[in-house]
Every structure is written in structure tokens, then in C-alpha cells.
Design an enzyme around this catalytic site. Structure first.
Site, short mmCIF file in Angstrom:
data_model
loop_
_atom_site.label_atom_id
_atom_site.label_comp_id
_atom_site.label_asym_id
_atom_site.label_seq_id
_atom_site.Cartn_x
_atom_site.Cartn_y
_atom_site.Cartn_z
N ASP A 75 0.85 -1.20 0.00
CA ASP A 75 0.00 0.00 0.00
C ASP A 75 0.88 1.25 0.00
OD1 ASP A 75 0.73 -0.68 2.68
OD2 ASP A 75 -0.76 0.74 3.45
N GLU A 140 0.04 -0.83 5.89
CA GLU A 140 1.12 -0.26 6.71
C GLU A 140 0.94 1.24 6.84
OE1 GLU A 140 4.92 1.21 8.19
OE2 GLU A 140 3.98 1.78 6.33
ZN LIG Z 1 6.78 2.17 4.16
#
Ligand SMILES: [Zn+2]
Length: 384
Positions: A75, A140
Site C-alpha cells: 500500500d 502499513e
Molecule cells: Zn513504508
């Protein structure tokens, strides 16, 4: 052999617009690289009330040990002002030896290199002696609730265990080979609210200014320093990040003031000892502030933000030495061992196996025109 070229791997990943929480095709692209190499690939959906569903990926090649895990995330953060980009944020354009686009360094670049490294290793050396796995999250840059933690739990529940992990977040300040992260400081945040008595600014004895209270408490948090640092960590540092009174009238003493703070702490502390120290400082300042002579103690309450990030330091010398040696062979640079910077998903992985971090140069991460440099073409003599 497929997936041997990190540049081709990276452009395939970048063209997938996987802004958290969207998978954006990035995990599908990664799966398409890993399967031909022989990896068994699982796509693991994680859900929790109040957060977006997140798709993650776990892939393993080999069955025996030792077992090395590559960890990272596909992501990316939003592109911001798209018109400000010199090259399209999902174009994977190459100019002046650099690939532009969101995620080029944070951290699709790291994943693209992981995959190429495995492909080259297999091409040069045949089947693996041990196992390599990829633990890749799509969460994340978001709440990090449906990502690495749940994926680790899922994998451990089915019997996976690892001997070492390499996280591919960008760790180099200026040039590839500058820095390995061998630990991370912890992070703890809280909000203090001071309760006063509202009144006329000309009659302060009838009121109780919470501004005096909040200044006393925040000063006590910032001074003196919490420690002087350690051999491996810089000194712990607390920043008051906001002070809020929201009082528009200059002749009114307000009723309430609040302040928030964040401390990045080293291994002199853990979250519990640090909380105790912070409360002791606040209680002392509340009782005896020179800003409030002759007054009863400041009335305050303190709310901790959820989930402190715990400090950790990896002490596995064999892992650190072999990574340092590999970096030196390829870059001719001896990497510095560091614990600086923010938190990363390594803070979750450290509960399962020793973990170190090494990735690209981080200068443009999260910026407009994020870009990474392909340092030199593959050199078979130096191939690891
Ligand atoms: Zn990162």
C-alpha cells in the site's frame, strides 16, 4: 527466468494504484511474480469493525530451515496534488536514471528488489536449501490493524516460524548502503486536560487559570531530559504537539486547557516505566508550580493514546553481520547500524524472530515526485 529484473518488477507494482486501503492490483501483480518461482501464495483478508477490510499476502518457497522472511507493504500514501508531479504518480516513468511514482521507494522498490534477489539466487544456485517467505501487507500506511500483526498471527497459527526477517522499508538517508536499522525507538502519546475555574481576568483570585496549570505541566514534561541516550539509541525526546485553550475573549480566564504530547523513547524505558515517570513529573508540577503560588494542586486528567509502540533492539550479530557484508559487497559502503527514525512494522515482527531493516534511499518518500534510483545494472560477479 521471470522476475529477475527489479526495474520491471517495480514498474509492474507501481502501475497498480494501491493507496491504502485499496489492493489496487498490487498483490495480484506480486503473486504473478512469485508463483512462477515456485512460491505457495496465500491471500489473506483481514477485517475488524470500524476499519477497512485489508487484503494481505503470504508466500513461501521451500519447506526446510533456515527460514528467512522478507517483509513489507504494497500500500502507498495518497499522491497529494497530482498536477504538481513531474511524472504521473502511477506511471513508473524513468528519467535521469530514476523511476518516478508513488511507492517507488516506500516501499514497492524494496519488494521489487526482494523478488529479483530471490529469482537471481535460484537462477545462480538452483533450489533453496532453506525457505524464503514474503509477508506483505496492504495496511502499513493506514491504521496498521488489519496488516502485519494479523498476518503474523495467521501464519504462526498454521505453524510458520522464522529464523530471521528483513524489512525493506527505505532506511538510507543519502546513498544506498548508508544505513541498516537494527532497532527502533518506542512511541507513546497522551493528552492532558487541566480543569480550572472560569472568571474575570481582572479578578484572578476568584478564578483558577488552567493556562498556568497547562504551562506548568507541559514544561515538566519537556525538562529535564528523560535520559542521555545509550550506546545504540539517541536520547529519548518528548514533544508537546499541541496546546489548546480555544478562548476568544481576552478578559476571560477560561475553564479548561488541554495539551497533547508524543515521546520517542529508547531502551532505558519500557512503556510502563515511562508512563510512571510521566505521571510522577505531572504530579510534582501540579503540586508545586511557581506559576501558581499559594494555589492548591492543578486538577488534571491524562488520557493515553491507544497502543504504545514498544522499543526494540535486535542483538542477532550473525544476521546483522551477514546483511552488512552483503551490502558492502554490492555498494562498497559499510552501513551504519542505526535505531533512528519513526516506527515500522518491525516492531510487530520482533516478537517472532530477529529483524533488521534495509531498503532504498528514503529522501522522497511520501513526497510529490517520489522516485528511486537504479544504482547499476545487474553484475553477475557481485550477485549474491
Ligand atoms: Zn513504508
Amino acid at each position: 527466468m521471470t522476475a529477475i529484473d527489479p526495474v520491471a518488477n517495480l514498474s509492474a507494482l507501481i502501475r497498480c494504484p494501491s493507496v491504502t486501503p485499496a489492493e489496487g492490483g498490487a498483490l495480484t501483480a506480486l503473486e504473478a511474480m512469485l508463483k512462477p518461482l515456485g512460491f505457495a501464495v496465500d491471500r489473506v483478508m483481514a477485517t475488524e469493525d470500524g476499519t477497512p477490510d485489508i487484503e494481505n499476502l503470504y508466500a513461501r518457497l521451500g519447506t526446510g530451515g533456515p527460514h528467512l522472511m522478507f517483509a513489507g507493504h504494497t500500500d502507498v500514501v495518497p499522491v497529494g496534488d497530482e498536477s504538481a508531479w513531474t511524472h504521473g504518480p502511477f506511471s513508473a516513468d524513468i528519467a535521469d536514471g530514476q523511476m518516478y511514482s508513488r511507492g517507488a521507494v516506500d516501499m514497492k522498490g524494496g519488494i521489487a528488489c526482494f523478488v529479483a534477489a530471490v529469482a537471481r539466487h535460484i537462477e545462480n544456485n538452483g533450489p533453496l536449501k532453506g525457505s524464503i517467505s514474503f509477508l506483505i501487507t496492504g495496511d502499513e500506511e493506514g491504521p496498521a490493524i488489519n496488516g502485519t500483526t494479523k498476518l503474523l498471527e495467521w501464519a504462526a497459527a498454521k505453524g510458520e516460524c522464522w529464523d530471521a526477517c528483513l524489512v525493506g522499508e527505505p532506511t538510507n538517508p543519502d546513498q544506498l548502503g548508508d544505513m541498516i536499522k537494527i532497532g527502533r525507538r518506542g512511541s507513546l502519546s497522551g493528552t492532558i486536560t487541566v480543569h480550572g475555574v472560569q472568571g474575570h481576568a481582572a479578578y484572578p483570585h476568584l478564578a483558577d487559570s488552567p493556562v498556568r496549570g497547562i504551562l506548568a505541566l507541559t514544561q515538566a514534561l519537556m525538562d529535564p531530559p528523560f535520559d542521555g541516550g545509550t550506546d545504540t539509541f539517541q536520547p529519548s525526546n518528548l514533544e508537546v504537539t499541541t496546546i489548546d485553550v480555544a478562548n476568544k475573549a481576552v478578559n476571560v480566564i477560561p475553564a479548561k486547557a488541554s495539551a497533547s504530547f508524543n515521546i520517542r523513547f529508547n531502551d532505558t524505558w519500557d512503556a510502563d516505566t515511562l508512563k510512571a515517570e510521566i505521571i510522577a513529573r505531572l504530579d510534582r508540577a501540579a503540586a508545586e508550580s511557581p506559576l501558581r503560588p499559594g494555589r492548591p494542586p492543578v486538577r488534571y486528567d491524562l488520557v493515553w493514546s491507544e497502543r504504545p509502540s514498544h522499543v526494540f533492539l535486535t542483538r542477532n550479530n550473525a544476521l546483522i553481520a551477514s546483511l552488512s557484508k552483503a551490502i558492502e559487497m554490492v555498494t562498497d559502503r559499510e552501513p551504519k547500524l542505526s535505531t533512528t527514525g519513526g516506527t515500522s512494522d518491525a516492531r510487530f515482527i520482533k516478537d517472532y524472530c530477529p529483524v533488521v531493516e534495509f531498503g532504498l534511499v528514503g529522501q522522497t518518500m511520501h513526497m510529490v515526485d517520489e522516485r528511486g534510483r537504479h544504482r547499476r545494472p545487474p553484475n553477475p560477479d557481485r550477485d549474491l
